[in-house]
Write a protein that holds these residues in place. Structure first.
Motif, PDB file in Angstrom:
ATOM      1  N   GLY A 199       0.808  -1.211   0.000  1.00 16.98           N
ATOM      2  CA  GLY A 199       0.000   0.000   0.000  1.00 16.98           C
ATOM      3  C   GLY A 199       0.841   1.260   0.000  1.00 16.98           C
ATOM      4  O   GLY A 199       0.967   1.935  -1.019  1.00 16.98           O
ATOM      5  N   ALA A 204      -3.736   7.569   2.020  1.00 23.02           N
ATOM      6  CA  ALA A 204      -4.013   6.148   1.853  1.00 23.02           C
ATOM      7  C   ALA A 204      -4.850   5.583   2.988  1.00 23.02           C
ATOM      8  O   ALA A 204      -5.269   4.443   2.954  1.00 23.02           O
ATOM      9  CB  ALA A 204      -2.682   5.396   1.783  1.00 23.02           C
ATOM     10  N   ALA A 240      -3.908   4.712   5.816  1.00 25.07           N
ATOM     11  CA  ALA A 240      -3.226   3.544   6.351  1.00 25.07           C
ATOM     12  C   ALA A 240      -2.702   3.856   7.747  1.00 25.07           C
ATOM     13  O   ALA A 240      -2.354   4.985   8.037  1.00 25.07           O
ATOM     14  CB  ALA A 240      -2.063   3.158   5.442  1.00 25.07           C
ATOM     15  N   TYR A 275      -7.243  -5.495  -5.810  1.00 20.08           N
ATOM     16  CA  TYR A 275      -5.830  -5.788  -5.637  1.00 20.08           C
ATOM     17  C   TYR A 275      -5.381  -6.409  -6.926  1.00 20.08           C
ATOM     18  O   TYR A 275      -6.149  -7.007  -7.641  1.00 20.08           O
ATOM     19  CB  TYR A 275      -5.583  -6.819  -4.529  1.00 20.08           C
ATOM     20  CG  TYR A 275      -5.944  -6.345  -3.167  1.00 20.08           C
ATOM     21  CD1 TYR A 275      -4.973  -5.785  -2.347  1.00 20.08           C
ATOM     22  CD2 TYR A 275      -7.228  -6.481  -2.692  1.00 20.08           C
ATOM     23  CE1 TYR A 275      -5.299  -5.368  -1.076  1.00 20.08           C
ATOM     24  CE2 TYR A 275      -7.548  -6.079  -1.429  1.00 20.08           C
ATOM     25  CZ  TYR A 275      -6.580  -5.517  -0.614  1.00 20.08           C
ATOM     26  OH  TYR A 275      -6.883  -5.121   0.626  1.00 20.08           O
ATOM     27  N   LEU A 300      -3.997  -0.012  -1.459  1.00 17.06           N
ATOM     28  CA  LEU A 300      -3.521  -0.206  -0.103  1.00 17.06           C
ATOM     29  C   LEU A 300      -3.763  -1.640   0.326  1.00 17.06           C
ATOM     30  O   LEU A 300      -4.666  -2.304  -0.164  1.00 17.06           O
ATOM     31  CB  LEU A 300      -4.268   0.711   0.857  1.00 17.06           C
ATOM     32  CG  LEU A 300      -3.935   2.187   0.664  1.00 17.06           C
ATOM     33  CD1 LEU A 300      -4.761   3.006   1.631  1.00 17.06           C
ATOM     34  CD2 LEU A 300      -2.459   2.409   0.908  1.00 17.06           C
ATOM     35  N   ALA A 332      -7.332  -1.914   1.334  1.00 15.51           N
ATOM     36  CA  ALA A 332      -7.847  -0.843   0.491  1.00 15.51           C
ATOM     37  C   ALA A 332      -9.253  -0.425   0.879  1.00 15.51           C
ATOM     38  O   ALA A 332     -10.123  -1.256   1.062  1.00 15.51           O
ATOM     39  CB  ALA A 332      -7.852  -1.313  -0.956  1.00 15.51           C
TER      40      ALA A 332
END
Lengths: 287, 468
Positions: B281, B300, B302, B424, B441, B444
């Motif tokens: 990611g 992102a 994340a 992905y 990511l 994601a």
């Protein structure tokens, strides 16, 4: 006679004629066979009857002890002493000589025939009905042509006995080899063994317990037939059994008959124990 | 080098085999030629390379046992050629065939096929006895083979005294004693119980690596096939329906039959990290400042990011909270914040071995090459999804187009043909550039509201930290 549904087929006459022709044309052959059997039988009989009874008893008891155990050894000795005690010793030894000779010849013929039948379905298909015939034909019937060919005495009895006792030897050998695990035989092939080596090192050893059961049957059938062969003047216990029958002599019948039973039991137990001593049987017993 | 070459081989048992082959060639099915004979093997061609473990897999009646028996001439093909080097086993003479069996190809049997009245040592030495090797030498070599299969000390036992697994070790030792280049194994481990079977499989692989034998292995057990086989041929009704590596068969079954067959396989033992890994990611260069890092992570969404050096060698990861603190404190570089306790595996690691590190890791498991360079990542969710066979679709509540909207925790994902969540992409190892890729990511998600972001971040933190 002529109102039966089908005309009378002279099958018996035809066979009788054939036997007649065979007897005449094969005279020399039969003479040679007779000489051969006598040459084999007489030394054997001398071997069994000449030494004093107790040496034979000891040898047989020792053999029984060795193959099975002391119980069988002692039992065999006791049985044989009983045989000697009812004055059937010489007869029993003559019978034993006949059984040994007939069995050896029957096995020599039966085992290769069984191997051949196991390896070829065609041979098996031919052999099987012949064996059926040999086993179901009343035992006395064998005696008739053998008497015609060999007259009376030891040889017709021997020949009839061999024919009669052949069947289980062939059958058990064929069965034993056919039931060897095909994968093991395949393994022999897969590592590049020749047919002969596979037979010698794989099929025969693995079939041996079954073949030995066949040998046991051969010996037992030989014994029963050898007694019947007393009818044609074969020496041994059979002759006394026949004599007892014709004279309605109960005491002789009992003594001779009992001797046959004792002989049978010893032969059966010893050969059965031999089968258990086959390497494969021992290996399986240990695991 | 090709060890075995099988060309258009047919084997028909029965009364009129040649006629049956003619009809099969013309397109008749196995059932249509039944009156002429049993077509055990139909139009089969393949090659086995030197040093390869080639597995033939099929259910009983598929013709695999007949096929393997044509590779050492126990059966001769009705039509076609079986080439062992320059020898065509279809036409070779009986004596040459025996020579080949002694020098080139040996066999291990399903039910061991040992001689019960011979000791373990003499059983193992039997091929050499057939070859006419002297007693001392053959016992010596048999002893060495028994040692190799782990039966040292059992030489004087009888096969009947051993367990099934040990008996098969004798069978294997016997084949090794023959010292042939090719080893045929006919359902060699099928009669063993599962634990022993597993052990034997591992041992076989070990021995193969040590001795470099060419092995043709027959089995009906797909897991076994996948574990052992460099390549697998799937047989059905006498024909080979697919030849390929375990992964090829698993991910791209040739037909419904194969697909159905592989549905039950333990995929985690077959699939490797490289086949399921995703583009990482957020990957930050070590030289990046905390501010840039914080921005990238925010975009992102994340909670953590991987950090690599100039050569993409993985250094570790940073957590969002540390990055934000560092940015506030004015620290110029990320170096000091990097946590190095990241779980890494290499490309060929089977999934079954990724579960444990994955469970203990805060961040997705990193996949690295021999030089430690980051190739991709395996998030936990990918691990779970990879275990689902491709033909089984999960309930799909995601819009067909647009970015993937998978709210972590909702338990709903879409799965594409490879068992990888949509959105992905399995990652070619060379095109990963350090940088930001919000759509790809590890976890994601593009969320509609700040509340969801917060919830998701919280979830991430609790789940990924929870196992610590």
């Amino acid at each position: 006679m002529n109102d039966t549904l089908v005309p009378r087929l002279p099958l018996g006459d035809v066979v009788a004629d054939i036997v007649d022709v065979v007897t005449k044309s094969g005279k020399d052959v039969f003479a040679a066979v007779k000489t051969g059997f006598l040459a084999a039988y007489e030394p054997l009989e001398i071997l069994f009857t000449t030494p004093p009874a107790w040496t034979i008893i000891l040898v047989i008891a020792a053999l029984a002890w060795w193959v099975k155990g002391w119980r069988l050894g002692v039992g065999s000795a006791a049985g044989l002493v009983l045989v000697a005690a009812v004055d059937q010793w010489d007869n029993a030894m003559a019978t034993l000589a006949l059984v040994v000779l007939a069995s050896v010849v029957a096995i020599i013929l039966a085992v290769p025939l069984g191997i051949w039948a196991a390896r070829s379905d065609r041979v098996s298909a031919v052999v099987r009905p012949v064996l059926d015939l040999m086993q179901t034909m009343p035992a006395f019937v064998y005696l008739i042509p053998t008497v015609v060919v060999f007259l009376t005495g030891v040889v017709p009895g021997l020949v009839a006995t061999i024919i009669f006792a052949l069947a289980p030897g062939v059958r058990f050998t064929e069965l034993g080899i056919r039931q060897v695990d095909p994968e093991v035989v395949e393994a022999g092939h897969a590592f590049g063994a020749t047919e002969g080596r596979i037979l010698r090192q794989i099929q025969l050893p693995l079939a041996l317990p079954t073949i030995m059961a066949g040998v046991n049957q051969v010996i037992m059938l030989s014994l029963s037939m050898v007694v019947i062969a007393g009818l044609t003047g074969a020496p041994g216990l059979g002759r006394d059994v026949v004599a007892a029958l014709t004279r309605v002599n109960v005491s002789l019948g009992v003594e001779a008959g009992l001797s046959v039973v004792i002989l049978a039991m010893i032969l059966d137990r010893v050969t059965a124990a031999l089968a258990d001593r086959a390497p494969v049987a021992r290996a399986l017993a240990r695991s | 080098m090709t060890a075995i070459r099988v060309e258009n081989v047919y084997k028909v048992f029965g009364r009129r085999p040649q006629e049956a082959v003619r009809k099969l060639r013309a397109g008749a099915t196995r059932d249509e030629v039944k009156s002429l004979g049993t077509a055990a093997v139909i139009d089969t061609s393949f090659e086995v390379a030197d040093g390869e473990i080639f597995v033939v897999m099929g259910l009983s009646g598929s013709g695999k046992s007949t096929l393997i028996r044509m590779l050492n001439g126990l059966w001769r093909p009705t039509s076609g050629r079986v080439l062992l080097g320059d020898d065509d086993l279809a036409t070779v003479s009986a004596s040459r065939l025996r020579a080949l069996r002694r020098t080139t190809v040996s066999m291990v049997f399903q039910h061991f096929a040992l001689l019960p009245h011979r000791t373990v040592l003499d059983n193992a030495a039997y091929p050499l006895e057939i070859q006419g090797v002297g007693k001392e030498e053959r016992r010596e070599r048999a002893r060495a083979a028994l040692e190799l299969t782990g039966l040292g000390g059992w030489e004087d036992s009888l096969p009947g005294q051993l367990s099934g697994g040990m008996r098969q070790r004798v069978g294997l030792a016997r084949a090794l004693t023959a010292d042939t280049d090719i080893l045929l194994m006919d359902e060699a481990f099928s009669a063993l119980d599962p634990l022993i079977r597993r052990e034997m499989q591992e041992q076989l692989v070990e021995i193969q690596q040590k001795l470099g034998k060419t092995i043709v292995f027959i089995t009906h057990d797909l897991n076994e096939a996948m574990y052992l086989g460099d390549r697998i041929a799937v047989m059905r009704s006498g024909r080979i329906v697919q030849i390929g590596t375990a992964e090829e068969i698993l991910t791209a079954p040739a037909d419904d039959y194969v697909a159905q067959f592989v549905a039950d396989v333990d995929r985690t033992r077959v699939l490797t990290a490289s086949s399921v890994m995703l583009r990482p990611g957020v990957v930050l260069p070590a030289a990046a400042g905390p501010r840039r890092a914080a921005r990238a992570m925010r975009e992102a969404q994340a909670a953590a990011a991987f950090v690599v050096d100039r050569d993409r060698v993985l250094l570790g990861f940073v957590r969002d909270s540390d990055v934000v603190d560092a940015a506030r404190a004015g620290i110029p570089r990320l170096d000091g914040l990097v946590q190095t306790d990241v779980a890494t595996v290499d490309e060929d690691t089977p999934l079954s071995e990724i579960f444990a590190p994955s469970a203990e890791s805060l961040v997705p498991v990193a996949v690295t090459d021999d030089h430690g360079r980051l190739l991709g990542v395996v998030p936990r969710v990918t691990l779970l999804e990879a275990m689902v066979p491709p033909e089984i679709d999960l309930p799909d509540d995601t819009p067909a187009d647009g970015p993937v909207e998978t709210v972590v925790g909702a338990g709903a994902t879409t799965v594409n043909g490879n068992g990888v969540p949509d959105g992905y992409e399995p990652l070619p190892p060379d095109d990963g550039v350090p940088g930001l890729a919000p759509d790809e990511l590890p976890a994601a998600r593009t969320a509609a509201s700040a509340a969801e972001v917060a919830a998701a971040a919280e979830f991430d933190a609790t789940t990924e930290g929870g196992t610590r």
